[in-house]
Design a protein around this motif. Structure first.
Motif, PDB file in Angstrom:
ATOM      1  N   VAL A 285       0.870  -1.179   0.000  1.00 40.08           N
ATOM      2  CA  VAL A 285       0.000   0.000   0.000  1.00 40.08           C
ATOM      3  C   VAL A 285       0.902   1.222   0.000  1.00 40.08           C
ATOM      4  CG1 VAL A 285      -1.843   1.278   1.143  1.00 40.08           C
ATOM      5  CG2 VAL A 285      -1.762  -1.216   1.344  1.00 40.08           C
ATOM      6  N   CYS A 286       0.900   1.947  -1.081  1.00 39.71           N
ATOM      7  CA  CYS A 286       1.754   3.140  -1.162  1.00 39.71           C
ATOM      8  C   CYS A 286       0.924   4.403  -0.961  1.00 39.71           C
ATOM      9  CB  CYS A 286       2.500   3.178  -2.492  1.00 39.71           C
ATOM     10  SG  CYS A 286       1.455   3.496  -3.923  1.00 39.71           S
ATOM     11  N   LEU A 287       1.605   5.517  -0.812  1.00 40.32           N
ATOM     12  CA  LEU A 287       0.924   6.786  -0.553  1.00 40.32           C
ATOM     13  C   LEU A 287      -0.039   7.146  -1.677  1.00 40.32           C
ATOM     14  CD1 LEU A 287       0.704   9.221   1.386  1.00 40.32           C
ATOM     15  CD2 LEU A 287       2.542  10.304   0.087  1.00 40.32           C
ATOM     16  N   ALA A 288       0.353   6.913  -2.926  1.00 41.66           N
ATOM     17  CA  ALA A 288      -0.511   7.237  -4.057  1.00 41.66           C
ATOM     18  C   ALA A 288      -1.769   6.384  -4.075  1.00 41.66           C
ATOM     19  CB  ALA A 288       0.253   7.075  -5.372  1.00 41.66           C
ATOM     20  N   ASP A 289      -1.723   5.200  -3.457  1.00 43.50           N
ATOM     21  CA  ASP A 289      -2.914   4.359  -3.336  1.00 43.50           C
ATOM     22  C   ASP A 289      -3.891   4.937  -2.318  1.00 43.50           C
ATOM     23  OD1 ASP A 289      -1.883   2.434  -5.107  1.00 43.50           O
ATOM     24  OD2 ASP A 289      -0.864   1.369  -3.472  1.00 43.50           O
ATOM     25  N   ILE A 290      -3.367   5.645  -1.335  1.00 42.39           N
ATOM     26  CA  ILE A 290      -4.191   6.177  -0.248  1.00 42.39           C
ATOM     27  C   ILE A 290      -4.791   7.530  -0.605  1.00 42.39           C
ATOM     28  CG2 ILE A 290      -4.123   7.013   2.148  1.00 42.39           C
ATOM     29  CD1 ILE A 290      -1.979   4.902   2.707  1.00 42.39           C
ATOM     30  N   VAL A 291      -3.973   8.429  -1.139  1.00 42.63           N
ATOM     31  CA  VAL A 291      -4.419   9.806  -1.376  1.00 42.63           C
ATOM     32  C   VAL A 291      -5.134   9.879  -2.721  1.00 42.63           C
ATOM     33  CG1 VAL A 291      -3.736  12.212  -1.582  1.00 42.63           C
ATOM     34  CG2 VAL A 291      -2.544  10.712   0.033  1.00 42.63           C
ATOM     35  N   THR A 292      -6.459   9.897  -2.659  1.00 50.67           N
ATOM     36  CA  THR A 292      -7.302   9.956  -3.851  1.00 50.67           C
ATOM     37  C   THR A 292      -8.291  11.106  -3.694  1.00 50.67           C
ATOM     38  OG1 THR A 292      -9.017   8.523  -2.933  1.00 50.67           O
ATOM     39  CG2 THR A 292      -7.155   7.441  -4.050  1.00 50.67           C
ATOM     40  N   GLU A 293      -9.134  11.284  -4.699  1.00 52.81           N
ATOM     41  CA  GLU A 293     -10.179  12.304  -4.608  1.00 52.81           C
ATOM     42  C   GLU A 293     -11.056  12.065  -3.383  1.00 52.81           C
ATOM     43  OE1 GLU A 293      -9.499  11.523  -9.089  1.00 52.81           O
ATOM     44  OE2 GLU A 293      -9.569  10.370  -7.221  1.00 52.81           O
ATOM     45  N   LYS A 294     -11.400  10.805  -3.119  1.00 53.59           N
ATOM     46  CA  LYS A 294     -12.267  10.482  -1.985  1.00 53.59           C
ATOM     47  C   LYS A 294     -11.580  10.769  -0.651  1.00 53.59           C
ATOM     48  CE  LYS A 294     -14.967   6.917  -4.370  1.00 53.59           C
ATOM     49  NZ  LYS A 294     -15.356   5.482  -4.401  1.00 53.59           N
ATOM     50  N   THR A 295     -10.300  10.458  -0.580  1.00 55.75           N
ATOM     51  CA  THR A 295      -9.539  10.733   0.647  1.00 55.75           C
ATOM     52  C   THR A 295      -9.544  12.219   0.961  1.00 55.75           C
ATOM     53  OG1 THR A 295      -8.081   8.884   0.105  1.00 55.75           O
ATOM     54  CG2 THR A 295      -7.301  10.435   1.762  1.00 55.75           C
ATOM     55  N   LEU A 296      -9.314  13.029  -0.051  1.00 54.00           N
ATOM     56  CA  LEU A 296      -9.250  14.475   0.155  1.00 54.00           C
ATOM     57  C   LEU A 296     -10.615  15.049   0.503  1.00 54.00           C
ATOM     58  CD1 LEU A 296      -6.752  14.929  -2.723  1.00 54.00           C
ATOM     59  CD2 LEU A 296      -6.317  15.756  -0.398  1.00 54.00           C
ATOM     60  N   LYS A 367     -17.017   7.514  13.352  1.00 49.36           N
ATOM     61  CA  LYS A 367     -18.156   6.589  13.419  1.00 49.36           C
ATOM     62  C   LYS A 367     -19.447   7.297  13.046  1.00 49.36           C
ATOM     63  CE  LYS A 367     -19.955   5.678  17.485  1.00 49.36           C
ATOM     64  NZ  LYS A 367     -21.391   6.061  17.405  1.00 49.36           N
ATOM     65  N   GLU A 368     -19.643   8.492  13.589  1.00 51.19           N
ATOM     66  CA  GLU A 368     -20.862   9.245  13.309  1.00 51.19           C
ATOM     67  C   GLU A 368     -20.949   9.672  11.844  1.00 51.19           C
ATOM     68  OE1 GLU A 368     -23.586  10.224  15.289  1.00 51.19           O
ATOM     69  OE2 GLU A 368     -22.788   8.576  16.493  1.00 51.19           O
ATOM     70  N   LEU A 369     -19.865  10.156  11.295  1.00 49.33           N
ATOM     71  CA  LEU A 369     -19.873  10.612   9.905  1.00 49.33           C
ATOM     72  C   LEU A 369     -20.056   9.445   8.943  1.00 49.33           C
ATOM     73  CD1 LEU A 369     -17.009  13.271  10.117  1.00 49.33           C
ATOM     74  CD2 LEU A 369     -19.457  13.737   9.843  1.00 49.33           C
ATOM     75  N   LEU A 370     -19.438   8.314   9.251  1.00 51.11           N
ATOM     76  CA  LEU A 370     -19.621   7.122   8.410  1.00 51.11           C
ATOM     77  C   LEU A 370     -21.076   6.666   8.430  1.00 51.11           C
ATOM     78  CD1 LEU A 370     -16.405   5.109   9.326  1.00 51.11           C
ATOM     79  CD2 LEU A 370     -17.050   5.797   7.009  1.00 51.11           C
ATOM     80  N   ALA A 371     -21.664   6.645   9.598  1.00 45.44           N
ATOM     81  CA  ALA A 371     -23.039   6.179   9.727  1.00 45.44           C
ATOM     82  C   ALA A 371     -24.033   7.094   9.024  1.00 45.44           C
ATOM     83  CB  ALA A 371     -23.410   6.043  11.206  1.00 45.44           C
ATOM     84  N   ALA A 372     -23.649   8.345   8.816  1.00 47.64           N
ATOM     85  CA  ALA A 372     -24.519   9.312   8.148  1.00 47.64           C
ATOM     86  C   ALA A 372     -24.254   9.409   6.646  1.00 47.64           C
ATOM     87  CB  ALA A 372     -24.349  10.692   8.793  1.00 47.64           C
ATOM     88  N   GLY A 373     -23.338   8.593   6.139  1.00 48.76           N
ATOM     89  CA  GLY A 373     -23.013   8.662   4.719  1.00 48.76           C
ATOM     90  C   GLY A 373     -22.252   9.909   4.336  1.00 48.76           C
ATOM     91  N   LEU A 374     -21.522  10.470   5.304  1.00 51.07           N
ATOM     92  CA  LEU A 374     -20.799  11.722   5.069  1.00 51.07           C
ATOM     93  C   LEU A 374     -19.287  11.522   4.946  1.00 51.07           C
ATOM     94  CD1 LEU A 374     -22.844  14.099   7.372  1.00 51.07           C
ATOM     95  CD2 LEU A 374     -22.616  14.277   4.882  1.00 51.07           C
ATOM     96  N   LEU A 375     -18.853  10.273   4.883  1.00 53.97           N
ATOM     97  CA  LEU A 375     -17.463   9.963   4.586  1.00 53.97           C
ATOM     98  C   LEU A 375     -17.426   8.844   3.553  1.00 53.97           C
ATOM     99  CD1 LEU A 375     -15.624   9.842   8.057  1.00 53.97           C
ATOM    100  CD2 LEU A 375     -15.380  11.599   6.294  1.00 53.97           C
ATOM    101  N   HIS A 376     -16.421   8.872   2.697  1.00 58.47           N
ATOM    102  CA  HIS A 376     -16.179   7.754   1.796  1.00 58.47           C
ATOM    103  C   HIS A 376     -15.519   6.641   2.599  1.00 58.47           C
ATOM    104  CE1 HIS A 376     -17.235   9.704  -1.986  1.00 58.47           C
ATOM    105  NE2 HIS A 376     -16.611  10.795  -1.560  1.00 58.47           N
ATOM    106  N   ALA A 377     -16.218   5.524   2.760  1.00 59.65           N
ATOM    107  CA  ALA A 377     -15.668   4.392   3.508  1.00 59.65           C
ATOM    108  C   ALA A 377     -14.743   3.544   2.652  1.00 59.65           C
ATOM    109  CB  ALA A 377     -16.811   3.537   4.053  1.00 59.65           C
ATOM    110  N   ASP A 378     -14.936   3.594   1.333  1.00 65.09           N
ATOM    111  CA  ASP A 378     -14.193   2.714   0.414  1.00 65.09           C
ATOM    112  C   ASP A 378     -12.887   3.358  -0.046  1.00 65.09           C
ATOM    113  OD1 ASP A 378     -15.708   4.648  -0.909  1.00 65.09           O
ATOM    114  OD2 ASP A 378     -15.888   3.441  -2.736  1.00 65.09           O
ATOM    115  N   VAL A 379     -12.010   3.591   0.923  1.00 62.92           N
ATOM    116  CA  VAL A 379     -10.702   4.172   0.634  1.00 62.92           C
ATOM    117  C   VAL A 379      -9.621   3.275   1.218  1.00 62.92           C
ATOM    118  CG1 VAL A 379     -11.532   6.575   0.563  1.00 62.92           C
ATOM    119  CG2 VAL A 379     -10.812   5.569   2.746  1.00 62.92           C
ATOM    120  N   ASN A 380      -8.404   3.460   0.767  1.00 65.44           N
ATOM    121  CA  ASN A 380      -7.257   2.785   1.370  1.00 65.44           C
ATOM    122  C   ASN A 380      -6.694   3.648   2.489  1.00 65.44           C
ATOM    123  OD1 ASN A 380      -7.066   0.421  -0.307  1.00 65.44           O
ATOM    124  ND2 ASN A 380      -6.344   1.760  -1.954  1.00 65.44           N
TER     125      ASN A 380
END
Length: 612
Positions: A285-296, A367-380
């Motif tokens: 898992v490299c940095l470029a795999d982690i930092v994506t549009e969803k991560t930001l 936890k709260e933001l994930l449960a509300a659909g306010l974070l992208h969970a499908d990230v590295n």
């Protein structure tokens, strides 16, 4: 591991994300192509020239030389922002040796790849050195890239915490995004004098009610030991960002220095850096795999949900561009309308980050933001795929680092709340627009009754001039303080926190007060509405250069309005004569960074001329 069941993404989050992905398609593809070209099978130093290898290992112990020469074991590069000028960075003095020991225990090796400068904005507030602060971000990015350019490392550990240091480390490390990279915090100092009490003494000093001795005693009780300052400014916003973007270990941000848990988390960071190289049996898992549009996007959501530093309306844009992702202020503004404010940490409340951490901290928030659909969970993340690991808190299980579910409910509703009971239904940031240009304002600490100000302008070209007017008793009225020639091209866009106490005093006296500036107020922006980062700046043809004393200005945080009540024809006829900035006694960085100043502008919304 407990799996968090997440609902569909909030439609606004989905829409903004898709817009950014489409906007960034070409630049993101170019970045990923460059990172793919840098990846190697085997270690980074496979096939390295013998002389180059000898230089790499010349000063190392014999056992390390053997491992590195064999080109099989992972080798970690440490980029450190250590100095003992910054209380937050003082603990890093002992980290390199600890990291070497932890690496050896895992069959790996480690070297300090390089050091980067780290200035304390708390020391330079209101002084000439502050004009170097924003520029130092790109110096740090360059220093990070120089450190990693030796191309002998399979992983990198970033040791940095404070204002411009983490964004600089982030931007520089992305140029080597093919490496396994982990950011390693050192934690906040324990709580001292409360931030409310400190602010009260500052206001008393501004009014002449107490002397320098009382002020110094107050400040020393607030900033009293190794560790990060405990208010929620840019330094602690950085820590939140690195965690919510999956670059820290879960729960690592706000554990105090020198504690057994802090030591275990540092050891755990080394373990993850080694594992993510793909050389020990786990997936790479490299940095470029982690930092994506969803991560930001997750980072922006975290900033809004916590009322974080407005500095990141500049930094996150530049950080994203270093990964080929194009983000702008409209994205921040649209997300701010739907992301609830879940934390109140000074200056947005009376608590400090230690109280926030004790109430449930980052694990509860995520936890709260994930449960509300306010974070992208499908990230590295540095922990692997998905954000579920971050809805937990670290603890020591028989002396070993482990994670457990966060409490179901907040430990202190005055500090941290659920999405169902937020402090505010929307985030703590507003985009203001009008005939003066575009600016941002942090409203999470501003009471609703102070968010709309219509008053006459008091115009100065230097913050010290406004302080002189206050001390002379010439500001006892409703006013909009216009502090111009504070942008990147003029003097490096310094923070103007010396203005906070006197403006707060005027507000407490019942006057309607606001600030408009092409400079910065950053994460410690307080209870006075401040339209900051105004673009275009004075030296870039901004209308702020044509404002005159007595002009009426409307600053309306609720409607997102910043209007100069002067008709366009009259404004166009006003002659602009720029002050001689070189003659200003507060201008130590102007000549040193003259080339940077020619290219930099807040109109680019934080984009660095060197890194995007």
């Amino acid at each position: 591991m407990t799996t968090i069941t997440t609902p569909p993404l909030h439609p606004t989050l989905d829409r903004v994300t898709q817009r950014i992905v489409e906007r960034s398609a070409a630049s993101r593809a170019e970045y990923l192509e460059a990172m793919a070209a840098q990846r190697k099978s085997g270690t980074q130093r496979a096939g390295m020239g013998c002389a180059n290898m000898a230089h790499t290992t010349a000063a190392l112990p014999a056992a390390d030389k053997l491992k590195i020469h064999a080109e099989r074991a992972p080798h970690i590069g440490i980029v450190t922002a250590y100095n003992d000028m910054l209380s937050a960075h003082q603990p890093y003095e002992t980290y390199p040796q600890k990291i070497r020991e932890h690496a050896h225990a895992m069959g790996a090796t480690a070297q300090v790849a390089g050091g980067v400068p780290a200035m304390c904005d708390g020391v330079t507030q209101g002084a000439a050195g502050m004009e170097l602060s924003l520029f130092s971000r790109d110096v740090i990015a360059l220093g990070t890239a120089v450190a990693l350019s030796h191309n002998v490392f399979d992983a990198a550990l970033m040791l940095g915490i404070c204002d411009k240091i983490v964004p600089g480390l982030f931007m520089g490390s992305l140029q080597f995004g093919h490496l396994s990279t982990v950011f390693v915090p050192a934690g906040p100092m324990t709580s001292g004098l409360s931030n409310d009490a400190k602010a009260k003494v500052r206001q008393q000093y501004a009014q002449g009610l107490v002397g320098r001795e009382a002020l110094l005693e107050s400040e020393a009780q607030a900033y009293h030991s190794p560790g990060t300052c405990t208010f929620y400014g840019t330094a602690n916003s950085n820590q939140m960002l690195m965690e919510i973007m999956g670059l820290h270990l879960p729960g690592a941000s706000f554990v105090n220095p020198g504690t057994p848990l802090r030591e275990a988390l540092t050891r755990g960071a080394v373990k993850r850096a080694v594992a993510n190289t793909g050389r020990t049996g786990e997936p790479a898992v490299c940095l470029a795999d982690i930092v994506t549009e969803k991560t930001l996007i997750n980072g922006i959501v975290g900033l809004l949900a916590t009322g974080g530093s407005t500095n990141h309306t500049l930094h996150l844009v530049a950080m994203a561009r270093a990964a080929g992702v194009l983000v702008d202020w409209d994205d921040f503004a649209e997300l701010s309308h739907v992301v609830p404010l879940l934390a109140r940490v000074y200056p947005n409340g009376s608590a400090d980050v230690n109280h926030f951490h004790a109430a449930g901290g980052m694990g509860f928030l995520m936890k709260e933001l994930l449960a509300a659909g306010l974070l992208h969970a499908d990230v590295n993340t540095v922990m692997g795929a998905g954000l579920d690991a971050y809805a937990r808190e670290p603890w020591l299980d028989n002396g070993q680092l482990a994670w457990r579910p966060v409490p179901e409910h907040s430990g202190d509703m005055a500090v941290l709340r659920s999405v169902a009971e937020p402090f505010s239904a929307d985030g703590g940031l507003r985009l203001l627009q009008g005939n003066l240009g575009r600016s941002v304002v942090k409203v999470s600490a501003v009471k609703p009754e102070h968010r709309q100000v219509r008053a006459q302008a008091v115009v100065v070209n230097d913050q010290h001039d406004l302080l002189d007017l206050f001390n002379a008793g010439k500001l006892e009225r409703d006013l909009v303080a216009v502090v111009r020639y504070q942008g990147p091209r003029a003097n490096g866009m310094p923070e103007l926190h010396k203005l906070t106490p006197p403006l707060a005093v005027l507000q407490d006296r019942g006057f309607k007060v606001a600030l408009v500036t092409d400079g910065r107020m950053s994460g410690a922006s307080g209870k006075v509405p401040a339209a900051i980062h105004l673009t275009p700046e004075s030296l870039a043809g901004g209308p702020i250069a044509r404002v005159r004393d007595g002009d009426w200005i409307t600053l309306d945080c609720e409607r997102g309005l910043l209007e100069l009540e002067v008709d366009a024809a009259t404004l166009a006829k006003r002659r602009v004569k720029h002050p001689d900035l070189r003659g200003n006694q507060h201008g130590s960085g102007r000549e040193l960074f003259s080339l940077f100043r020619q290219q930099a502008s807040a109109a680019e919304l934080g984009a660095s001329p060197l890194f995007g």
